[in-house]
Scaffold this active site. Sequence first.
Site, PDB file in Angstrom:
ATOM      1  N   ARG A 195       0.855  -1.183   0.000  1.00  0.00           N
ATOM      2  CA  ARG A 195       0.000   0.000   0.000  1.00  0.00           C
ATOM      3  C   ARG A 195       0.892   1.234   0.000  1.00  0.00           C
ATOM      4  O   ARG A 195       1.330   1.721   1.044  1.00  0.00           O
ATOM      5  CB  ARG A 195      -0.948  -0.062   1.199  1.00  0.00           C
ATOM      6  CG  ARG A 195      -1.790  -1.337   1.154  1.00  0.00           C
ATOM      7  CD  ARG A 195      -2.601  -1.572   2.398  1.00  0.00           C
ATOM      8  NE  ARG A 195      -3.156  -2.930   2.395  1.00  0.00           N
ATOM      9  CZ  ARG A 195      -3.865  -3.448   3.386  1.00  0.00           C
ATOM     10  NH1 ARG A 195      -4.118  -2.719   4.469  1.00  0.00           N
ATOM     11  NH2 ARG A 195      -4.326  -4.685   3.312  1.00  0.00           N
ATOM     12  N   HIS A 300     -10.325  -7.690  -1.376  1.00  0.00           N
ATOM     13  CA  HIS A 300      -9.895  -6.900  -0.223  1.00  0.00           C
ATOM     14  C   HIS A 300      -9.911  -5.398  -0.545  1.00  0.00           C
ATOM     15  O   HIS A 300      -9.053  -4.637  -0.086  1.00  0.00           O
ATOM     16  CB  HIS A 300      -8.500  -7.322   0.226  1.00  0.00           C
ATOM     17  CG  HIS A 300      -8.287  -7.241   1.716  1.00  0.00           C
ATOM     18  ND1 HIS A 300      -8.300  -8.338   2.536  1.00  0.00           N
ATOM     19  CD2 HIS A 300      -8.062  -6.190   2.537  1.00  0.00           C
ATOM     20  CE1 HIS A 300      -8.086  -7.979   3.784  1.00  0.00           C
ATOM     21  NE2 HIS A 300      -7.935  -6.663   3.814  1.00  0.00           N
ATOM     22  N   GLY A 333     -15.502  -1.894  -4.283  1.00  0.00           N
ATOM     23  CA  GLY A 333     -15.900  -0.924  -5.297  1.00  0.00           C
ATOM     24  C   GLY A 333     -17.318  -0.412  -5.197  1.00  0.00           C
ATOM     25  O   GLY A 333     -17.746   0.373  -6.051  1.00  0.00           O
ATOM     26  N   GLY A 354     -17.421  -0.941   2.673  1.00  0.00           N
ATOM     27  CA  GLY A 354     -16.368  -0.547   3.589  1.00  0.00           C
ATOM     28  C   GLY A 354     -16.003   0.915   3.458  1.00  0.00           C
ATOM     29  O   GLY A 354     -16.255   1.719   4.359  1.00  0.00           O
ATOM     30  N   ARG A 355     -15.439   1.300   2.314  1.00  0.00           N
ATOM     31  CA  ARG A 355     -15.026   2.699   2.144  1.00  0.00           C
ATOM     32  C   ARG A 355     -16.219   3.650   2.272  1.00  0.00           C
ATOM     33  O   ARG A 355     -16.083   4.728   2.855  1.00  0.00           O
ATOM     34  CB  ARG A 355     -14.355   2.892   0.786  1.00  0.00           C
ATOM     35  CG  ARG A 355     -12.933   2.345   0.715  1.00  0.00           C
ATOM     36  CD  ARG A 355     -12.302   2.678  -0.623  1.00  0.00           C
ATOM     37  NE  ARG A 355     -10.920   2.208  -0.713  1.00  0.00           N
ATOM     38  CZ  ARG A 355     -10.581   0.984  -1.103  1.00  0.00           C
ATOM     39  NH1 ARG A 355     -11.534   0.106  -1.445  1.00  0.00           N
ATOM     40  NH2 ARG A 355      -9.312   0.627  -1.163  1.00  0.00           N
TER      41      ARG A 355
END
Length: 412
Positions: A195, A300, A333, A354-355
Amino acid sequence: MVRRQVPKPAELRELMQFKKPQLNGRKRRLDAALTIEDLRTIARRRTPRAAFDYTDGAAESELSLRRARQAFADVEFHPSILSDVANVDTSTTVFGGPSALPFGIAPTGFTRLMQTEGEIAGAGAAGAAGIPFCLSTLGTTSIEDVKAANPHGRNWFQLYVMRKREISYALVERAAEAGFDTLFFTVDTPIAGARLRDKRNGFSIPPQLSLRTVANAIPRPWWWYDFLTTPKLEFASLSSTGGTVGELLDAAMDPTISFEDLKVIREMWPGKLAIKGVQTLDDARKLADFGVDGILLSNHGGRQLDRAPIPFHLLPDVVREVGKDVEVSVDTGILNGADIVACIALGAKFTLVGRAYLYGLMAGGREGVDRTIQILTEQVVRTMKLLGAHSLEELTPAHVTQLVRLAPIPRP
């Protein structure tokens, strides 16, 4: 000729209705957010760069994440007409229990770093909305505190298999004792993905200060006030908290994880067992034969293997092969209720976000998470009505075409 007249005061009053000002700044910001992208914009403005980029970023060139989002942008819907959609039913049953909506909150790590309310805000908002909340092994709130925040709702737990197996086993036992009903056994993290945003930002737990960090924090004093005046930021399930994200993951995770570990956890866990991080049809078949209750198609969030398969593209084939034996869910996404509807139409039983949840959290704490759920709910309902479906069961593959930009070259 247009006939003109002197405006009448009564008519002017009808035309000129002044909006009552909203003095609460947080509510004003959140009310103005009409999409998850709007919440993302607010979150970016209010959160230090390292914390925001940890949420927003993905692995290496971030191709997996961009491709996943593009896959949803490339959906073509096919609406039915002359259907009674005055009311729509968004409820479903997943892993043996109810959900008021076809999505739940995905497990996220380091959550209190994004905004100090962290998992408590997520669990509370999920409980109020009647949807499941999933706690991460790398969460910053304990299993027991999440249960206290969502005492009557559905709580799920996401499990990493640690090098020290006794840590993972203890977490499984604690989640079962707290009444968590579903365990997500994660299989896509033998080591940490690269990352790069985190490395460039020097992102670590606890946060390491530098001149750049301080300069970035100056216009965001509220974040630092929350951070410094609330309990110490640490993992609720791990004792070691020093180092970069990659170093922490590599130190904790075990690249020797195997089906033998899955067997052990299956024997320990009394509830439903789902496998998170499935990325091939062959693995989906193996897991169905193994007898798991569900699989989560996920790369993920693009945070592990860059150029990984797109979960949404895998969905139709996996459902066709194993959908009668296991419940198939999707993440990665998803930023719009239309994305969720498309997944359900192609056979997914459920989706996780999630995001989108974290953008809301950073934008406004618990109220921001509530706003995330509200935005997605409105989009789900509106899309269903425009498609002519008054229940999730009426959504079928006939409603969706997946337009493909990247077509594989045939193998010899």
